[in-house]
Design a protein around this motif. Structure first.
Motif, PDB file in Angstrom:
ATOM      1  N   ASN A 398     -10.977 -13.803  -3.666  1.00 53.73           N
ATOM      2  CA  ASN A 398      -9.606 -14.250  -3.868  1.00 53.73           C
ATOM      3  C   ASN A 398      -8.610 -13.105  -3.999  1.00 53.73           C
ATOM      4  O   ASN A 398      -7.442 -13.338  -4.322  1.00 53.73           O
ATOM      5  CB  ASN A 398      -9.520 -15.131  -5.117  1.00 53.73           C
ATOM      6  N   GLY A 399      -9.056 -11.867  -3.773  1.00 57.65           N
ATOM      7  CA  GLY A 399      -8.152 -10.734  -3.901  1.00 57.65           C
ATOM      8  C   GLY A 399      -7.824 -10.387  -5.335  1.00 57.65           C
ATOM      9  O   GLY A 399      -6.760  -9.815  -5.611  1.00 57.65           O
ATOM     10  N   ALA A 400      -8.710 -10.727  -6.262  1.00 61.88           N
ATOM     11  CA  ALA A 400      -8.498 -10.453  -7.682  1.00 61.88           C
ATOM     12  C   ALA A 400      -9.747  -9.812  -8.258  1.00 61.88           C
ATOM     13  O   ALA A 400     -10.237 -10.231  -9.310  1.00 61.88           O
ATOM     14  CB  ALA A 400      -8.136 -11.730  -8.427  1.00 61.88           C
ATOM     15  N   ASP A 401     -10.260  -8.794  -7.591  1.00 62.68           N
ATOM     16  CA  ASP A 401     -11.498  -8.172  -8.059  1.00 62.68           C
ATOM     17  C   ASP A 401     -11.306  -7.417  -9.367  1.00 62.68           C
ATOM     18  O   ASP A 401     -12.283  -7.110 -10.045  1.00 62.68           O
ATOM     19  CB  ASP A 401     -12.058  -7.235  -6.987  1.00 62.68           C
ATOM     20  N   ARG A 402     -10.061  -7.104  -9.733  1.00 58.97           N
ATOM     21  CA  ARG A 402      -9.845  -6.507 -11.058  1.00 58.97           C
ATOM     22  C   ARG A 402     -10.230  -7.485 -12.158  1.00 58.97           C
ATOM     23  O   ARG A 402     -10.792  -7.086 -13.190  1.00 58.97           O
ATOM     24  CB  ARG A 402      -8.379  -6.110 -11.212  1.00 58.97           C
ATOM     25  N   VAL A 403      -9.907  -8.759 -11.959  1.00 59.36           N
ATOM     26  CA  VAL A 403     -10.338  -9.781 -12.903  1.00 59.36           C
ATOM     27  C   VAL A 403     -11.847  -9.987 -12.791  1.00 59.36           C
ATOM     28  O   VAL A 403     -12.551 -10.119 -13.793  1.00 59.36           O
ATOM     29  CB  VAL A 403      -9.585 -11.101 -12.643  1.00 59.36           C
ATOM     30  N   GLY A 404     -12.357 -10.010 -11.576  1.00 56.72           N
ATOM     31  CA  GLY A 404     -13.783 -10.211 -11.386  1.00 56.72           C
ATOM     32  C   GLY A 404     -14.632  -9.093 -11.955  1.00 56.72           C
ATOM     33  O   GLY A 404     -15.774  -9.325 -12.366  1.00 56.72           O
ATOM     34  N   TRP A 405     -14.089  -7.875 -11.985  1.00 54.11           N
ATOM     35  CA  TRP A 405     -14.847  -6.750 -12.524  1.00 54.11           C
ATOM     36  C   TRP A 405     -15.173  -6.954 -14.002  1.00 54.11           C
ATOM     37  O   TRP A 405     -16.191  -6.475 -14.490  1.00 54.11           O
ATOM     38  CB  TRP A 405     -14.059  -5.467 -12.326  1.00 54.11           C
ATOM     39  N   ARG A 406     -14.339  -7.700 -14.708  1.00 56.74           N
ATOM     40  CA  ARG A 406     -14.623  -7.984 -16.118  1.00 56.74           C
ATOM     41  C   ARG A 406     -15.893  -8.822 -16.255  1.00 56.74           C
ATOM     42  O   ARG A 406     -16.659  -8.640 -17.218  1.00 56.74           O
ATOM     43  CB  ARG A 406     -13.441  -8.724 -16.750  1.00 56.74           C
ATOM     44  N   PHE A 407     -16.117  -9.728 -15.328  1.00 53.39           N
ATOM     45  CA  PHE A 407     -17.341 -10.531 -15.378  1.00 53.39           C
ATOM     46  C   PHE A 407     -18.562  -9.657 -15.110  1.00 53.39           C
ATOM     47  O   PHE A 407     -19.618  -9.854 -15.723  1.00 53.39           O
ATOM     48  CB  PHE A 407     -17.261 -11.656 -14.343  1.00 53.39           C
ATOM     49  N   THR A 408     -18.424  -8.695 -14.201  1.00 47.71           N
ATOM     50  CA  THR A 408     -19.546  -7.784 -13.949  1.00 47.71           C
ATOM     51  C   THR A 408     -19.840  -6.939 -15.178  1.00 47.71           C
ATOM     52  O   THR A 408     -21.010  -6.724 -15.544  1.00 47.71           O
ATOM     53  CB  THR A 408     -19.232  -6.892 -12.749  1.00 47.71           C
ATOM     54  N   PRO A 710       0.300 -12.744  -4.887  1.00 44.35           N
ATOM     55  CA  PRO A 710       0.064 -11.313  -5.129  1.00 44.35           C
ATOM     56  C   PRO A 710      -1.417 -11.038  -5.323  1.00 44.35           C
ATOM     57  O   PRO A 710      -2.200 -11.949  -5.624  1.00 44.35           O
ATOM     58  CB  PRO A 710       0.853 -11.036  -6.418  1.00 44.35           C
ATOM     59  N   VAL A 711      -1.795  -9.808  -5.133  1.00 40.71           N
ATOM     60  CA  VAL A 711      -3.195  -9.428  -5.251  1.00 40.71           C
ATOM     61  C   VAL A 711      -3.390  -8.563  -6.485  1.00 40.71           C
ATOM     62  O   VAL A 711      -2.491  -7.832  -6.905  1.00 40.71           O
ATOM     63  CB  VAL A 711      -3.678  -8.669  -3.995  1.00 40.71           C
ATOM     64  N   GLN A 712      -4.558  -8.691  -7.071  1.00 43.26           N
ATOM     65  CA  GLN A 712      -4.977  -7.831  -8.178  1.00 43.26           C
ATOM     66  C   GLN A 712      -6.294  -7.186  -7.768  1.00 43.26           C
ATOM     67  O   GLN A 712      -7.343  -7.451  -8.337  1.00 43.26           O
ATOM     68  CB  GLN A 712      -5.124  -8.645  -9.462  1.00 43.26           C
ATOM     69  N   SER A 713      -6.193  -6.358  -6.741  1.00 42.09           N
ATOM     70  CA  SER A 713      -7.393  -5.860  -6.087  1.00 42.09           C
ATOM     71  C   SER A 713      -7.392  -4.341  -6.033  1.00 42.09           C
ATOM     72  O   SER A 713      -6.342  -3.703  -5.967  1.00 42.09           O
ATOM     73  CB  SER A 713      -7.485  -6.431  -4.666  1.00 42.09           C
ATOM     74  N   GLU A 714      -8.582  -3.798  -6.060  1.00 44.14           N
ATOM     75  CA  GLU A 714      -8.800  -2.371  -5.824  1.00 44.14           C
ATOM     76  C   GLU A 714      -9.651  -2.182  -4.578  1.00 44.14           C
ATOM     77  O   GLU A 714     -10.411  -1.222  -4.469  1.00 44.14           O
ATOM     78  CB  GLU A 714      -9.473  -1.734  -7.043  1.00 44.14           C
ATOM     79  N   TRP A 715      -9.515  -3.122  -3.655  1.00 41.21           N
ATOM     80  CA  TRP A 715     -10.240  -3.021  -2.390  1.00 41.21           C
ATOM     81  C   TRP A 715      -9.859  -1.706  -1.726  1.00 41.21           C
ATOM     82  O   TRP A 715      -8.685  -1.405  -1.551  1.00 41.21           O
ATOM     83  CB  TRP A 715      -9.884  -4.192  -1.486  1.00 41.21           C
ATOM     84  N   PRO A 716     -10.818  -0.889  -1.342  1.00 39.90           N
ATOM     85  CA  PRO A 716     -10.492   0.469  -0.895  1.00 39.90           C
ATOM     86  C   PRO A 716      -9.846   0.519   0.477  1.00 39.90           C
ATOM     87  O   PRO A 716     -10.078  -0.346   1.321  1.00 39.90           O
ATOM     88  CB  PRO A 716     -11.863   1.162  -0.866  1.00 39.90           C
ATOM     89  N   LEU A 717      -9.030   1.542   0.669  1.00 33.70           N
ATOM     90  CA  LEU A 717      -8.555   1.870   2.007  1.00 33.70           C
ATOM     91  C   LEU A 717      -9.681   2.584   2.740  1.00 33.70           C
ATOM     92  O   LEU A 717     -10.355   3.443   2.180  1.00 33.70           O
ATOM     93  CB  LEU A 717      -7.325   2.773   1.926  1.00 33.70           C
ATOM     94  N   TYR A 718      -9.873   2.258   3.988  1.00 40.57           N
ATOM     95  CA  TYR A 718     -11.043   2.763   4.702  1.00 40.57           C
ATOM     96  C   TYR A 718     -10.846   4.169   5.252  1.00 40.57           C
ATOM     97  O   TYR A 718     -11.776   4.747   5.796  1.00 40.57           O
ATOM     98  CB  TYR A 718     -11.409   1.798   5.830  1.00 40.57           C
ATOM     99  N   ASN A 719      -9.638   4.723   5.098  1.00 41.20           N
ATOM    100  CA  ASN A 719      -9.465   6.121   5.475  1.00 41.20           C
ATOM    101  C   ASN A 719      -9.567   7.034   4.259  1.00 41.20           C
ATOM    102  O   ASN A 719      -9.169   8.183   4.298  1.00 41.20           O
ATOM    103  CB  ASN A 719      -8.119   6.331   6.173  1.00 41.20           C
ATOM    104  N   ARG A 720     -10.077   6.506   3.166  1.00 40.53           N
ATOM    105  CA  ARG A 720     -10.333   7.299   1.965  1.00 40.53           C
ATOM    106  C   ARG A 720     -11.843   7.409   1.766  1.00 40.53           C
ATOM    107  O   ARG A 720     -12.626   6.717   2.395  1.00 40.53           O
ATOM    108  CB  ARG A 720      -9.696   6.647   0.739  1.00 40.53           C
ATOM    109  N   SER A 721     -12.247   8.263   0.832  1.00 39.55           N
ATOM    110  CA  SER A 721     -13.671   8.408   0.539  1.00 39.55           C
ATOM    111  C   SER A 721     -13.832   8.791  -0.923  1.00 39.55           C
ATOM    112  O   SER A 721     -12.857   8.890  -1.668  1.00 39.55           O
ATOM    113  CB  SER A 721     -14.305   9.476   1.440  1.00 39.55           C
ATOM    114  N   TYR A 722     -15.095   8.975  -1.323  1.00 39.97           N
ATOM    115  CA  TYR A 722     -15.369   9.394  -2.693  1.00 39.97           C
ATOM    116  C   TYR A 722     -14.686  10.710  -3.037  1.00 39.97           C
ATOM    117  O   TYR A 722     -14.381  10.986  -4.187  1.00 39.97           O
ATOM    118  CB  TYR A 722     -16.884   9.584  -2.877  1.00 39.97           C
ATOM    119  N   HIS A 723     -14.431  11.505  -2.050  1.00 37.34           N
ATOM    120  CA  HIS A 723     -14.028  12.877  -2.292  1.00 37.34           C
ATOM    121  C   HIS A 723     -12.519  13.053  -2.196  1.00 37.34           C
ATOM    122  O   HIS A 723     -12.022  14.142  -1.991  1.00 37.34           O
ATOM    123  CB  HIS A 723     -14.745  13.786  -1.304  1.00 37.34           C
ATOM    124  N   GLU A 724     -11.778  11.954  -2.345  1.00 31.55           N
ATOM    125  CA  GLU A 724     -10.336  12.027  -2.332  1.00 31.55           C
ATOM    126  C   GLU A 724      -9.795  11.439  -3.620  1.00 31.55           C
ATOM    127  O   GLU A 724     -10.535  10.964  -4.477  1.00 31.55           O
ATOM    128  CB  GLU A 724      -9.789  11.299  -1.099  1.00 31.55           C
TER     129      GLU A 724
END
Length: 750
Positions: A398-408, A710-724
């Motif tokens: 649903n584009g709200a993985d910030r809320v979903g992360w609390r369940f994890t 609106p979204v509450q997401s931290e879905w990554p941009l695919y032109n980024r990586s761990y090292h940025e």
């Protein structure tokens, strides 16, 4: 004339040695009450054919005084027990006798049917249908001369009657796709219909796969082809049901599980009483999302659900699963509108949230005092942990993985409280199996989330219980059996092998994230010696895959996605050191070659997935693969990937259009797909956007309009990586909100 019966003749009168005829015994009821005797004054003996009520009477006891044991009636015995005349207890999916003997157990009846009822039902079904030969005769009688000649030609050529009827009923490609999948048709790539030349390499193992062989054979005829499908000369699976997965899309299968037909989900939820709809939601969840994100043991869940036992099933877990099933069921319109109160998925989510808060509050109040209570308390938390993972997935969709992360996080806390990753010797066999199975499910889920969202890992090590051998102990994992349309054969989806391989792959990825986050500067690459170590571990994992998961045989969506995930992890690890050297003379390939080779195979897998299964079926994990592949194609078209070998522009445009189409198709199921689709659509050139609208039949509002929520997401941009920079990872997603509008999302020039 007297109505009395004349006296019986004696033996002397009859002139023979026959015995005297005595009157019949009185009814059993009179015998029990003692109100009647025999005709000759003697006490009557008990009637051996007395009714069951008489046998259950306390006075009806054995000689020793012990009451007779009442037998449990079985509705219908399995086929194996009927053949060998064994006493079957009717337990499904496998009775105790077949389980002890190790024989195959199959039932010809439904869970609540007797054999007579099943025969009547089948007879009614047969009566309501015309025979195949009657249908063929009518087609020859009423079809046009051209169609009748074609039917006659196929008869003379020796075609099977069922294949002829399929040709007549589903010969039109559009009707075929809408009704029943057919082996002669496949999906076609947009813009460029052939497999790109860059992917056709001698070291690409997926070009030797059966799915490629059956999907890209030369067409039999070129007339009458549509934009979405084309005819193929692939042979039909005559006498070999194992070929059906290579000829038909997976979204057409039916999961075979007698427990699913027997459950009544309405007893576990207050949202709906329509058991037919609820079973359909469960079916779609198990076929689509459960195979990708396994969070509980399906067999034990359905057993307790059917028998109304709350040990491995709970109202909370059922409502969470039904909520996720709503996004998987394409029969529900506007299912991606998670904000709509009229949407049944919204109602299931609200009910699951209510039950989740009640369960967690109850755990905080009650503190178990005895060992027995602590054991029951720990078992009850299993279903709460499982439901928390399902709810986290729902919010991610649903584009709200910030809320979903609390369940994890809460699931990880509960796992720590009950020491989930450690074996419990006091448990019985079933409880220990579900316990260890849930531990590995949670570990894989945590590893996936942390790797995908660039977060530090939650678990430092995998569960202590080793994963059993899938061949020697397949029952530990459970199995999913499916049947394709117009087939009577059931096929295994290789769930045990996939579960074990996936858990081992995420264990390697979790080690990598731990090593990366232990550094003082986690955004810098690991030393080459450590990078080489993980590269070798990944290669070893791939080389040790069982034959059913090898490149030659994979065909099911979850098999293809397992390989996609392997290459995506490999690409993530190798990309930061692409211009360096391994520093090990035993490794012939360079990091640049490893990266390019992984990219070629990664794209090949996604294209094969589309050819066989299309992108219509709901699949949350594929959203990540579509977005990643599309970003690679867009960066290559914009010249942002310096130093890499790129194909021609037609290949890049075809790849970008194909992956963007996948995002758009998934946006009908999951809201996050629409977010990623709009984010990447703004990086595409105007002419490519217009072409995409024509290919995917996109309406203007879907392409140009703002997001509905609106979204509450931290879905990554695919032109980024761990090292940025971590802070810039989700900036593009955050900008796409209802308040800021789509025009404020950092549009790049086209």
């Amino acid at each position: 004339m007297s109505s009395t019966t004349p006296p019986l003749p004696s033996t002397e009168q009859a002139g023979s040695s026959l015995r005297r005829l005595l009157p019949a015994s009185p009814p059993a009821k009179l015998q029990r009450t003692g109100t009647a005797g025999s005709a000759d004054g003697r006490t009557p003996s008990p009637n051996p054919r007395a009714s069951p009520a008489a046998s259950s009477d306390p006075s009806n006891q054995q000689a020793g005084g012990a009451p007779r044991r009442k037998r449990q009636a079985t509705t219908a015995a399995c086929g194996a027990c009927r053949r060998r005349k064994s006493k079957c207890n009717g337990e499904r999916p496998k009775c105790s006798v077949c389980r002890d003997r190790g024989t195959e157990c199959e039932f010809d009846t439904n869970a609540t049917e007797t054999h007579t009822q099943a025969l009547k039902r089948k007879f009614v079904e047969l009566q309501s249908q015309k025979t195949t030969y009657e249908q063929l005769f009518e087609f020859l009688q009423f079809k046009s001369d051209r169609d009748a000649k074609e039917i006659f030609r196929r008869i003379r050529a020796g075609a099977d009657i069922h294949s002829i009827l399929r040709y007549v009923n589903y010969g039109d490609p559009l009707v075929q796709l809408a009704v029943v999948p057919e082996a002669r048709y496949r999906y076609e790539f947009p813009f460029v219909s052939e497999m790109p030349a860059l992917l056709i390499r001698p070291d690409n193992p997926y070009l030797d796969s059966k799915v490629y062989e059956f999907s890209l054979r030369p067409p039999l005829e070129t007339k009458g082809q549509s934009n979405s499908t084309t005819s193929s000369s692939s042979p039909e699976p005559v006498g070999d049901p194992t070929l059906e997965p290579y000829l038909k899309p997976f979204h057409a299968v039916t999961m075979l599980d007698p427990l699913l037909d027997a459950v009544k989900p309405s007893k576990w939820t207050s949202v709906s009483s329509d058991d037919t709809l609820l079973r359909k939601l469960l079916h779609e969840y198990f076929v689509n999302e459960h195979e990708c994100f396994t969070v509980f043991h399906k067999d034990f869940f359905l057993q307790d659900m059917a028998n109304m036992r709350p040990r491995f099933c709970s109202q909370l877990l059922v409502n969470a699963v039904l909520c996720m099933g709503c996004y998987c069921y394409r029969g529900l319109e506007h299912r991606a509108e998670h904000w709509n109160p009229k949407n049944i998925g919204y109602q299931f989510l609200a009910e699951a949230r209510r039950l989740y808060e009640y369960e967690t509050d109850l755990d905080d109040v009650q503190t178990p005092s005895t060992d027995e209570k602590r054991q029951a308390w720990a078992m009850r938390k299993l279903t709460t942990i499982q439901a928390a993972m399902v709810l986290a997935l729902v919010y991610a969709c649903n584009g709200a993985d910030r809320v979903g992360w609390r369940f994890t996080l809460r699931a990880a806390e509960m796992a720590y409280e009950i020491q989930l990753f450690q074996p419990r010797p006091e448990f019985d066999t079933q409880a220990q199996c579900v316990w260890d199975y849930t531990a590995w499910c949670l570990f894989s889920w945590e590893s996936l989330c942390c790797f995908h969202y660039f977060r530090p890992p939650l678990s430092r090590s995998p569960p202590e219980a080793a994963l059993p051998n899938p061949v020697a102990n397949p029952g530990w994992y459970g199995e999913t059996w499916v049947r394709y349309p117009q087939s009577n054969s059931r096929l295994s989806t290789c769930h045990p092998q996939i579960f074990k391989a996936k858990a081992e792959l995420w264990a390697i990825a979790n080690e990598y994230t731990i090593a990366l986050n232990q550094r003082a500067e986690p955004h810098n690459p690991l030393p080459m010696s450590e990078m080489l170590l993980y590269y070798k571990k990944l290669n070893s994992w791939f080389d040790n895959l069982p034959e059913s998961l090898g490149p030659r045989k994979i065909v099911f969506p979850k098999q293809l996605m397992l390989h996609m995930q392997y290459y995506l992890i490999l690409i993530t690890i190798v990309k930061p050191v692409i211009d360096q050297d391994w520093g090990d003379g035993t490794i012939k390939e360079t990091p640049r070659w490893a990266y390019f080779n992984a990219m070629v195979r990664y794209e090949t897998l996604i294209r094969l997935y589309y050819l066989r299964h299309s992108f219509d079926a709901p699949n949350t994990l594929m959203i990540n693969y579509f977005g990643h592949l599309n970003q690679i194609a867009l960066d290559a078209m914009n010249g942002l990937c310096s130093g890499l070998v790129h194909p021609d522009e037609s290949h890049l445009r075809s790849t970008a259009l194909l992956s963007a189409k996948g995002l758009y198709d998934q946006s009908h199921n999951h809201y996050i797909a629409k977010v990623v689709f709009k984010m990447q659509l703004k990086q595409m050139r105007e002419k490519d956007v217009e072409l995409l609208k024509h290919i995917a039949k996109i309406e203007s509002d879907d392409a140009n309009g703002p997001l509905e929520q609106p979204v509450q997401s931290e879905w990554p941009l695919y032109n980024r990586s761990y090292h940025e920079d971590y802070q810039s990872i989700s900036r593009g997603v955050e900008a796409l909100s209802l308040d800021q509008g789509a025009d404020q999302s950092g549009e790049s020039p086209r």
